[in-house]
Design a protein around this motif. Structure first.
Motif, PDB file in Angstrom:
ATOM      1  N   GLN A  62       0.830  -1.228   0.000  1.00  0.00           N
ATOM      2  CA  GLN A  62       0.000   0.000   0.000  1.00  0.00           C
ATOM      3  C   GLN A  62       0.856   1.266   0.000  1.00  0.00           C
ATOM      4  OE1 GLN A  62       0.353  -2.309   2.445  1.00  0.00           O
ATOM      5  NE2 GLN A  62      -0.617  -1.640   4.361  1.00  0.00           N
ATOM      6  N   GLY A  63       2.192   1.106   0.211  1.00  0.00           N
ATOM      7  CA  GLY A  63       3.073   2.273   0.169  1.00  0.00           C
ATOM      8  C   GLY A  63       3.667   2.547  -1.199  1.00  0.00           C
ATOM      9  N   LEU A  64       3.366   1.694  -2.188  1.00  0.00           N
ATOM     10  CA  LEU A  64       3.919   1.866  -3.546  1.00  0.00           C
ATOM     11  C   LEU A  64       3.145   2.926  -4.327  1.00  0.00           C
ATOM     12  CD1 LEU A  64       4.643  -1.757  -4.821  1.00  0.00           C
ATOM     13  CD2 LEU A  64       6.313   0.081  -4.559  1.00  0.00           C
ATOM     14  N   ILE A  65       3.878   3.865  -4.910  1.00  0.00           N
ATOM     15  CA  ILE A  65       3.261   4.952  -5.678  1.00  0.00           C
ATOM     16  C   ILE A  65       3.830   4.956  -7.093  1.00  0.00           C
ATOM     17  CG2 ILE A  65       2.926   7.472  -5.781  1.00  0.00           C
ATOM     18  CD1 ILE A  65       1.745   6.259  -3.298  1.00  0.00           C
ATOM     19  N   THR A  66       2.954   5.143  -8.091  1.00  0.00           N
ATOM     20  CA  THR A  66       3.428   5.273  -9.477  1.00  0.00           C
ATOM     21  C   THR A  66       4.487   6.368  -9.546  1.00  0.00           C
ATOM     22  OG1 THR A  66       1.248   4.629 -10.234  1.00  0.00           O
ATOM     23  CG2 THR A  66       2.679   5.676 -11.862  1.00  0.00           C
ATOM     24  N   ILE A  67       5.569   6.091 -10.267  1.00  0.00           N
ATOM     25  CA  ILE A  67       6.717   7.014 -10.320  1.00  0.00           C
ATOM     26  C   ILE A  67       6.278   8.427 -10.702  1.00  0.00           C
ATOM     27  CG2 ILE A  67       8.936   7.475 -11.462  1.00  0.00           C
ATOM     28  CD1 ILE A  67       9.042   4.381 -11.954  1.00  0.00           C
ATOM     29  N   ASN A  68       6.700   9.392  -9.879  1.00  0.00           N
ATOM     30  CA  ASN A  68       6.456  10.824 -10.097  1.00  0.00           C
ATOM     31  C   ASN A  68       4.980  11.213 -10.129  1.00  0.00           C
ATOM     32  OD1 ASN A  68       9.219  11.220 -10.194  1.00  0.00           O
ATOM     33  ND2 ASN A  68       9.323  10.971 -12.414  1.00  0.00           N
ATOM     34  N   ASP A  69       4.108  10.366  -9.605  1.00  0.00           N
ATOM     35  CA  ASP A  69       2.677  10.703  -9.528  1.00  0.00           C
ATOM     36  C   ASP A  69       2.436  11.478  -8.229  1.00  0.00           C
ATOM     37  OD1 ASP A  69      -0.073  10.804  -9.265  1.00  0.00           O
ATOM     38  OD2 ASP A  69      -0.421   8.765  -9.991  1.00  0.00           O
ATOM     39  N   GLN A  70       2.542  12.817  -8.330  1.00  0.00           N
ATOM     40  CA  GLN A  70       2.453  13.671  -7.134  1.00  0.00           C
ATOM     41  C   GLN A  70       1.072  13.586  -6.482  1.00  0.00           C
ATOM     42  OE1 GLN A  70       5.141  15.137  -6.182  1.00  0.00           O
ATOM     43  NE2 GLN A  70       6.394  15.702  -7.919  1.00  0.00           N
ATOM     44  N   VAL A  71       0.044  13.379  -7.307  1.00  0.00           N
ATOM     45  CA  VAL A  71      -1.333  13.323  -6.773  1.00  0.00           C
ATOM     46  C   VAL A  71      -1.494  12.077  -5.898  1.00  0.00           C
ATOM     47  CG1 VAL A  71      -3.788  13.186  -7.373  1.00  0.00           C
ATOM     48  CG2 VAL A  71      -2.248  14.643  -8.710  1.00  0.00           C
TER      49      VAL A  71
END
Length: 368
Positions: free
Chosen positions: A317-326
């Motif tokens: 749940q801590g994984l974020i799409t690269i450079n997706d600031q939103v």
């Protein structure tokens, strides 16, 4: 076994810690551990733990480093290690030339560890020209197989970096004395929701992204405070000044604290409510993210490199799409509004890393 590890210096960082950990494991198992570097603040610990250290200026990317080939060859001939283990490019090149002057029957086995996604060129290729090449994550295995076709896949051995669950126990709490001293030095941190960005002050670590994030958060969540744990060496002082100026200009002086270089990283990670991993290049492993998860602190980070390998297995749940600031903002807001639990970590252990490395050494000697 007698093992000689070579690295540029022994000050701080993942390469240095890994060297000390293998050195300690060798001594504990009754083997002989030699380390060659230009020295640094970790030498005293290395020697206290039973290794021998030899100081040679093998740290500079400079033509003058070639003067170290002969002293290095003498050192190898004098101590006759079974295996030489190189952990960086300048030491690897110097070892390459030093071994050329030793009759092949008397040369030690050669192992390298690829700790970084180095620039792809002839200079970096030396790290893939050992009998066995240790890759610190699957991302590094892919980097080697994609860009260095001369390195046979069967010579690449993936050995994850590891941490000690005893050193970073789940649910760890800093001592009352440490908390007292910290809140005395940094009173602005007390009773805040702390968002931590660990790592040296360099353009790679995502400090601008943190400042942007705090701009978006601070009016809605005045209780959120960012802590940057890591120092700037002399060459990065201009960049630190740049960051300070941006913070001043954006009115975030009261919302972001730089605490400098620290040796008490475990305390800072456990004090924090969320740890961020925002490097603008893939990390080969992401040890600090693992340390934070080990003590039970949630980690939010870009979905790439070694950090993604760790998060996908331990805290997806801590994984974020690269450079997706939103997405980054939304995920952090969710963590602020509803604190998350991290399960105890049972993989990526230091013991496994040391055992696999020593087994690799032993397999080379058995082959002989």
């Amino acid at each position: 076994m007698k093992i000689m590890q070579l690295l540029p210096e022994l000050n701080s960082g993942g390469v240095e810690r890994g060297t000390l950990e293998i050195a300690r494991a060798l001594v504990d198992a009754g083997h002989e551990s030699l380390v060659v570097s230009n020295g640094g603040r970790m030498v005293s610990q290395l020697e206290a733990e039973g290794s021998q250290h030899f100081t040679l200026a093998i740290h500079k990317k400079s033509i003058t480093s070639l003067w170290q080939i002969r002293p290095l060859r003498r050192l190898i001939e004098q101590h006759q290690p079974d295996i030489v283990h190189v952990r960086s490019r300048v030491p690897a090149w110097l070892t390459h030339f030093a071994l050329k002057g030793i009759p092949s029957a008397q040369r030690p086995h050669l192992v390298s560890t690829v700790h970084g996604f180095y620039s792809i060129n002839r200079y970096s290729a030396i790290m893939t020209q050992a009998e066995k090449v240790i890759a610190v994550s699957d991302s590094v295995v892919k980097y080697i197989t994609d860009y260095y076709k001369n390195c046979p896949p069967e010579d690449i051995v993936r050995i994850y970096r590891g941490i000690s669950p005893q050193e970073f126990p789940h649910g760890y709490q800093p001592s009352a004395q440490w908390l007292g001293q910290t809140f005395q030095s940094f009173p602005e941190l007390e009773n805040k929701f702390l968002v931590c960005l660990p790592g040296r002050i360099t353009r790679l670590k995502g400090h601008e992204t943190l400042i942007e994030l705090m701009q978006q958060l601070h009016t809605q969540y005045p209780n959120v405070h960012a802590v940057v744990v890591g120092g700037a060496d002399a060459k990065k002082q201009t960049y630190l000044d740049e960051l300070e100026n941006t913070i001043q200009a954006t009115g975030l002086r009261e919302n972001i604290t730089f605490v400098g270089h620290r040796s008490d990283i475990r305390e800072w990670l456990s004090l924090s409510d969320v740890v961020l991993s925002l490097s603008n290049q893939a990390e080969t492993f992401g040890r600090t993210a693992l340390e934070a998860l080990s003590v039970g602190t949630p980690v939010i980070g870009w979905n790439r490199g070694g950090v993604a390998e760790i998060l996908s297995q331990l805290y997806p749940q801590g994984l974020i799409t690269i450079n997706d600031q939103v997405s980054l903002l939304n995920t952090l807001q969710q963590h602020i509004e509803q604190p998350q639990k991290v399960q105890p970590v049972s993989i990526f252990s230091l013991k496994a890393m040391c055992n696999q490395t020593l087994e690799l050494y032993q397999s080379l000697l058995n082959k002989k």
